[in-house]
Write an enzyme that holds these catalytic residues in place. Structure first.
Site, mmCIF file in Angstrom:
data_model
loop_
_atom_site.group_PDB
_atom_site.id
_atom_site.type_symbol
_atom_site.label_atom_id
_atom_site.label_comp_id
_atom_site.label_asym_id
_atom_site.label_seq_id
_atom_site.Cartn_x
_atom_site.Cartn_y
_atom_site.Cartn_z
ATOM 1 C CG HIS B 51 -2.136 -1.062 1.082
ATOM 2 N ND1 HIS B 51 -2.934 -1.139 2.180
ATOM 3 C CD2 HIS B 51 -2.249 -1.857 0.250
ATOM 4 C CE1 HIS B 51 -3.821 -1.883 1.740
ATOM 5 N NE2 HIS B 51 -3.559 -2.529 0.783
ATOM 6 C CD GLU B 53 -2.077 4.006 3.164
ATOM 7 O OE1 GLU B 53 -1.614 3.279 2.253
ATOM 8 O OE2 GLU B 53 -3.137 3.973 3.689
ATOM 9 C CB CYS B 81 -6.224 -1.075 5.554
ATOM 10 S SG CYS B 81 -4.504 -1.245 5.506
ATOM 11 C CB CYS B 84 -2.007 1.657 6.278
ATOM 12 S SG CYS B 84 -1.394 0.820 4.725
#
Lengths: 147, 147
Positions: B51, B53, B81, B84
């Protein structure tokens, strides 16, 4: 069938010798092949995301050429945190077997209990507490030596 | 001061062009320097943990030579999420600014609300809903084109 948790413990013990929090993990295919094994590397790698579970998921996904590892099983010496639990869900792992419960940071049986959340879209089968005392002692000794 | 969210949007748009779910992130130092910027790479990298992040946290921690990024701020186009959010906590980020809310997978204002859990040991300042419509449209258009 090899004792996969034993391999995870060996990785945890190697991590302790490197000065890392002793947690080890192994990712195993449906046919019982070890796809990846690793110990925690957050300190040496200067990477807050380098938990043992993340390392084996990343390595196995790279090897498989797929972000999803649907028939694979994870063995880890400590209850996964929220970061690792969500990664396990994204990777669609089939089963997670862990040793020690983590009352302070675990996210399977504690805190957010991630796999029970409505925002969790895949929950693996969970087997917790396997060789719990051995894993708990390993962690306790590690932190006591560092006081 | 540059518009950091604009940089995150540019990364999200680049991700969409690569066929990735359009989410972008930027990590900024206390003095306003961009330490890392990235778009989602889960498909191309075959990495369920890639992801935006996670990518900027990992890159900035490597650059800083430290798993902790205490005075740094994250700008991201979608509510983080659980994976993260936990990584943000481990990295000790100071502030997280996000655009669209993620009702299905977000873990800041939805689901586990990770930063409010007793097992969360560091919670950043949170600013949510900045340019929310722009981020939501980007995601909506991306998924509509793929139906």
């Amino acid at each position: 069938m090899p004792n996969f948790m034993e391999i995870a413990f060996q990785e945890a013990e190697k991590a302790a010798k490197r000065g890392e929090v002793p947690v080890g993990a192994v990712l195993v295919s449906a046919s019982g092949e070890v796809l990846a094994q690793a110990g925690n590397e957050t300190e040496a790698a200067h990477d807050p995301t380098a938990h043992a579970e993340m390392l084996v998921i990343r390595a196995a996904a790279k090897k498989a050429g797929s972000a999803r590892l649907g028939e694979c099983d994870l063995y880890v010496t400590l209850e996964p945190c929220a970061m690792c639990a969500a990664a396990i869900s994204f990777a669609r792992l089939r089963r997670v077997t862990f040793a020690a419960y983590d009352l302070k940071g675990g996210a399977v049986e504690h805190g957010p209990r991630f796999f029970t959340q409505p925002t969790c879209h895949h929950a693996p089968e969970i087997v917790g507490g396997v060789e719990e005392q051995r894993a708990a002692s390993l962690l306790k000794n590690f932190f006591e030596e560092r006081r």
